[in-house]
Design an enzyme around this catalytic site. Sequence first.
Site, PDB file in Angstrom:
ATOM      1  N   MET A 118      29.023  46.042  40.016  1.00 42.66           N
ATOM      2  CA  MET A 118      29.566  47.396  40.100  1.00 42.66           C
ATOM      3  C   MET A 118      30.999  47.436  39.537  1.00 42.66           C
ATOM      4  O   MET A 118      31.749  48.380  39.784  1.00 42.66           O
ATOM      5  CB  MET A 118      29.533  47.894  41.541  1.00 42.66           C
ATOM      6  CG  MET A 118      28.098  47.993  42.072  1.00 42.66           C
ATOM      7  SD  MET A 118      27.897  49.104  43.447  1.00 42.66           S
ATOM      8  CE  MET A 118      28.949  48.346  44.670  1.00 42.66           C
ATOM      9  N   ASN A 133      35.055  46.215  38.757  1.00 46.37           N
ATOM     10  CA  ASN A 133      36.232  45.737  39.503  1.00 46.37           C
ATOM     11  C   ASN A 133      36.109  44.223  39.701  1.00 46.37           C
ATOM     12  O   ASN A 133      36.160  43.703  40.809  1.00 46.37           O
ATOM     13  CB  ASN A 133      36.381  46.464  40.847  1.00 46.37           C
ATOM     14  CG  ASN A 133      37.746  46.199  41.473  1.00 46.37           C
ATOM     15  OD1 ASN A 133      37.850  45.767  42.601  1.00 46.37           O
ATOM     16  ND2 ASN A 133      38.798  46.428  40.715  1.00 46.37           N
ATOM     17  N   HIS A 167      32.688  37.331  40.587  1.00 46.30           N
ATOM     18  CA  HIS A 167      31.802  37.825  39.527  1.00 46.30           C
ATOM     19  C   HIS A 167      31.802  36.853  38.345  1.00 46.30           C
ATOM     20  O   HIS A 167      30.760  36.582  37.744  1.00 46.30           O
ATOM     21  CB  HIS A 167      32.274  39.189  39.028  1.00 46.30           C
ATOM     22  CG  HIS A 167      32.204  40.288  40.042  1.00 46.30           C
ATOM     23  ND1 HIS A 167      33.322  40.856  40.604  1.00 46.30           N
ATOM     24  CD2 HIS A 167      31.154  40.935  40.591  1.00 46.30           C
ATOM     25  CE1 HIS A 167      32.962  41.804  41.448  1.00 46.30           C
ATOM     26  NE2 HIS A 167      31.654  41.879  41.465  1.00 46.30           N
ATOM     27  N   ASP A 224      26.167  38.393  49.064  1.00 44.03           N
ATOM     28  CA  ASP A 224      25.259  39.462  49.522  1.00 44.03           C
ATOM     29  C   ASP A 224      23.912  38.820  49.825  1.00 44.03           C
ATOM     30  O   ASP A 224      22.938  38.976  49.073  1.00 44.03           O
ATOM     31  CB  ASP A 224      25.161  40.537  48.442  1.00 44.03           C
ATOM     32  CG  ASP A 224      26.515  41.168  48.163  1.00 44.03           C
ATOM     33  OD1 ASP A 224      26.876  42.120  48.860  1.00 44.03           O
ATOM     34  OD2 ASP A 224      27.225  40.667  47.267  1.00 44.03           O
ATOM     35  N   ARG A 238      36.105  45.173  47.718  1.00 45.57           N
ATOM     36  CA  ARG A 238      36.596  45.969  48.851  1.00 45.57           C
ATOM     37  C   ARG A 238      37.842  45.347  49.503  1.00 45.57           C
ATOM     38  O   ARG A 238      38.509  46.014  50.301  1.00 45.57           O
ATOM     39  CB  ARG A 238      35.486  46.183  49.882  1.00 45.57           C
ATOM     40  CG  ARG A 238      34.380  47.080  49.340  1.00 45.57           C
ATOM     41  CD  ARG A 238      33.381  47.522  50.380  1.00 45.57           C
ATOM     42  NE  ARG A 238      32.537  48.590  49.893  1.00 45.57           N
ATOM     43  CZ  ARG A 238      31.290  48.449  49.412  1.00 45.57           C
ATOM     44  NH1 ARG A 238      30.725  47.246  49.364  1.00 45.57           N
ATOM     45  NH2 ARG A 238      30.608  49.491  48.975  1.00 45.57           N
TER      46      ARG A 238
HETATM   47  P1  AMP Z   1      29.102  43.829  43.278  1.00 44.24           P
HETATM   48  O1  AMP Z   1      29.932  44.150  42.076  1.00 44.24           O
HETATM   49  O2  AMP Z   1      29.862  43.819  44.558  1.00 44.24           O
HETATM   50  O3  AMP Z   1      27.840  44.652  43.331  1.00 44.24           O
HETATM   51  O4  AMP Z   1      28.615  42.333  43.085  1.00 44.24           O
HETATM   52  C1  AMP Z   1      27.930  41.946  41.919  1.00 44.24           C
HETATM   53  C2  AMP Z   1      27.407  40.539  42.125  1.00 44.24           C
HETATM   54  O5  AMP Z   1      28.503  39.660  42.354  1.00 44.24           O
HETATM   55  C3  AMP Z   1      26.474  40.403  43.337  1.00 44.24           C
HETATM   56  O6  AMP Z   1      25.403  39.538  42.998  1.00 44.24           O
HETATM   57  C4  AMP Z   1      27.369  39.798  44.378  1.00 44.24           C
HETATM   58  O7  AMP Z   1      26.666  39.038  45.339  1.00 44.24           O
HETATM   59  C5  AMP Z   1      28.251  38.905  43.520  1.00 44.24           C
HETATM   60  N1  AMP Z   1      29.504  38.606  44.218  1.00 44.24           N
HETATM   61  C6  AMP Z   1      30.396  39.491  44.725  1.00 44.24           C
HETATM   62  N2  AMP Z   1      31.401  38.842  45.358  1.00 44.24           N
HETATM   63  C7  AMP Z   1      31.129  37.521  45.238  1.00 44.24           C
HETATM   64  C8  AMP Z   1      31.769  36.326  45.689  1.00 44.24           C
HETATM   65  N3  AMP Z   1      32.890  36.362  46.395  1.00 44.24           N
HETATM   66  N4  AMP Z   1      31.194  35.148  45.387  1.00 44.24           N
HETATM   67  C9  AMP Z   1      30.036  35.095  44.687  1.00 44.24           C
HETATM   68  N5  AMP Z   1      29.374  36.175  44.238  1.00 44.24           N
HETATM   69  C10 AMP Z   1      29.917  37.370  44.509  1.00 44.24           C
END
Ligand code: AMP
Length: 282
Positions: free
Chosen positions: A29, A31, A36, A150, A187
């Site tokens: 998503m 940011n 990531h 997640d 977040r």
């Molecule tokens: P998001 O942008 O929050 O939807 O996350 C995109 C992907 O990045 C998802 O597969 C998350 O599980 C992964 N992700 C987010 N934060 C972390 C983190 N701290 N360590 C590993 N993967 C992450």
Amino acid sequence: MQILKTIEEVRAWRRNLPKEDKLALIPTMGNLHTGHLSLVYAAQKHARYSIVSIFVNGLQFGEGEDFSSYPRTFGDDCDKLHAAGVDAVFHPDEKELYPHGFASVQIDPPPIQNELCGAFRPGHFRGVTTIVCKLFNIIQPEIACFGMKDYQQLHIIRQMITDLNFSIKVISVEIARAGDGLALSSRNGYLSESERLEAPQLVLHLQKLCDAVLSGNCDFAALSRQMADLLEARGWKVDYVEIRDADTLASVDKYTTKIVALVAARIGTTRLIDNLTINLPD
Ligand code: AMP
């Protein structure tokens, strides 16, 4: 690095990749942070080409959640992805992915969608599986990377891939953490200075819970309640602390060899999640 805005552009780009090479998708998503990027590096180990999608999926946000305030930092994100050697970014607008709005055909996950985070975010995982399914259909990757941060999402997506017969290999990536242990998250940017200092307590308490299990305490309900009470006493609002079978996400039973301790809690107005997995002692 190609920046693709439409489904047609993605398809044209995809068609021109050499047939013998693999493509890995990293859905995000935006940011973007080091967590990531660790997904990107994992993708590059498994596939010649990588594509990152950046889309804040309104369908997975509930009423009163942070959809409108969710940080959108596309320019910075592209700089990071370019530096990391990503081949393409898919950054569609909402009309491109939801031409009929959210009154669209959706992918309904199994009942686990209503447990853990799903109990507090009704419809969230339906939004996640729907967007991920659409991205799979549009991009047709051989590989898709998801973070263990997640954990429930990863579990549900794995099941969707099996149940809907996608020929896609999932690469799961360890949680990337700040030096003080806090799991990196978009977040975290919502936290005030004092909340940011308090936030690592989430993983510190999870670690204590896991240490207790490793030293032989098997009263999972009591351990979970105790951790929730301790966090509440520090000012957190706890959605849940739960110990589940790490492979099935079902309750722990006599066949369980590996557990996952999961927590979701609010500090101020920011909801954070975290988890740790451990092998059960014999
Ligand atoms: P998001 O942008 O929050 O939807 O996350 C995109 C992907 O990045 C998802 O597969 C998350 O599980 C992964 N992700 C987010 N934060 C972390 C983190 N701290 N360590 C590993 N993967 C992450």
